[in-house]
Design a protein around this motif. Sequence first.
Motif, PDB file in Angstrom:
ATOM      1  N   GLU A 285      -9.037  -7.041  36.760  1.00  0.00           N
ATOM      2  CA  GLU A 285      -8.384  -5.749  36.968  1.00  0.00           C
ATOM      3  C   GLU A 285      -6.877  -5.844  36.748  1.00  0.00           C
ATOM      4  O   GLU A 285      -6.268  -4.969  36.117  1.00  0.00           O
ATOM      5  CB  GLU A 285      -8.684  -5.239  38.370  1.00  0.00           C
ATOM      6  N   LEU A 286      -6.266  -6.917  37.236  1.00  0.00           N
ATOM      7  CA  LEU A 286      -4.830  -7.096  37.029  1.00  0.00           C
ATOM      8  C   LEU A 286      -4.499  -7.218  35.542  1.00  0.00           C
ATOM      9  O   LEU A 286      -3.527  -6.628  35.055  1.00  0.00           O
ATOM     10  CB  LEU A 286      -4.346  -8.348  37.769  1.00  0.00           C
ATOM     11  N   LEU A 287      -5.293  -7.992  34.830  1.00  0.00           N
ATOM     12  CA  LEU A 287      -5.018  -8.212  33.407  1.00  0.00           C
ATOM     13  C   LEU A 287      -5.222  -6.952  32.582  1.00  0.00           C
ATOM     14  O   LEU A 287      -4.414  -6.628  31.707  1.00  0.00           O
ATOM     15  CB  LEU A 287      -5.904  -9.343  32.877  1.00  0.00           C
ATOM     16  N   THR A 288      -6.308  -6.235  32.849  1.00  0.00           N
ATOM     17  CA  THR A 288      -6.562  -5.027  32.056  1.00  0.00           C
ATOM     18  C   THR A 288      -5.546  -3.936  32.365  1.00  0.00           C
ATOM     19  O   THR A 288      -5.182  -3.153  31.482  1.00  0.00           O
ATOM     20  CB  THR A 288      -7.988  -4.507  32.280  1.00  0.00           C
ATOM     21  N   ARG A 289      -5.054  -3.901  33.601  1.00  0.00           N
ATOM     22  CA  ARG A 289      -4.026  -2.906  33.953  1.00  0.00           C
ATOM     23  C   ARG A 289      -2.750  -3.124  33.159  1.00  0.00           C
ATOM     24  O   ARG A 289      -2.024  -2.166  32.852  1.00  0.00           O
ATOM     25  CB  ARG A 289      -3.699  -2.990  35.445  1.00  0.00           C
ATOM     26  N   ARG A 290      -2.453  -4.376  32.813  1.00  0.00           N
ATOM     27  CA  ARG A 290      -1.237  -4.627  32.045  1.00  0.00           C
ATOM     28  C   ARG A 290      -1.491  -4.588  30.543  1.00  0.00           C
ATOM     29  O   ARG A 290      -0.594  -4.901  29.752  1.00  0.00           O
ATOM     30  CB  ARG A 290      -0.593  -5.940  32.472  1.00  0.00           C
ATOM     31  N   GLY A 291      -2.691  -4.212  30.166  1.00  0.00           N
ATOM     32  CA  GLY A 291      -2.991  -4.002  28.754  1.00  0.00           C
ATOM     33  C   GLY A 291      -3.698  -5.137  28.058  1.00  0.00           C
ATOM     34  O   GLY A 291      -3.925  -5.078  26.843  1.00  0.00           O
TER      35      GLY A 291
END
Length: 231
Positions: A18-24
Amino acid sequence: MRTVIAGGHGKIALLLAELLTRRGDQVVSLIRNPAHAADVTAVGAEPAVLDLEHADAADLLATVRGSDAVVFAAGAGPGSTAERKYTVDRDGSVRLADTAERAGVRRFVQISTMGAGQPPTPGSDDIWAAYIDAKTQAEDDLRKRALDWTILRPGRLVDTAGTGLVTLAAPPVARGDISRADVAAVLAELLPATHTTGATLELVTGDTAINQAVAALADRTISDGAAPVAD
């Protein structure tokens, strides 16, 4: 950045995705159970049903190829046998590292545990002893490889909310707790942090902001055996 996470339905793995996908970033999460795909999709990652213990080598290679990084977050989990500590916690990491080398993916971050690299505490039960031994062997295997690896050893994992404040240093670090949310946040910072290549790091709750703790590692030598660098 495209990252493949092994053990993609684990608590830390879902938080990290979730953290990684939130930053693109693009995330592919390896899962054993197709029923877990919806949970992976919900955090923005792409599920790939591949069991590290039994997946076809060509399928695993095709999934990893073209990625920028790989994270080994798999584990046999509570209630598993001593045998599965070796087939998952050790052999799964070895197989993923083999695949990363074949695919030309150099960045490899391995989640280990505090206590690895030392004999199990006297009086430990057979399952715990096998777990520590399997993690130690997985670390030893990774250190021999021509990969840009970082090994992260969290302390006792808890499900409390993350504080964003940690102690992150080369061993030895005093034992303590660390929330899974903070472990995931540290992993997200470590992935692009090339100055942590070749480092074994231990992690517990502390007083330093995560981004500062990771950045501070660039100021000192953090190869295995170095003194603690951030607290």
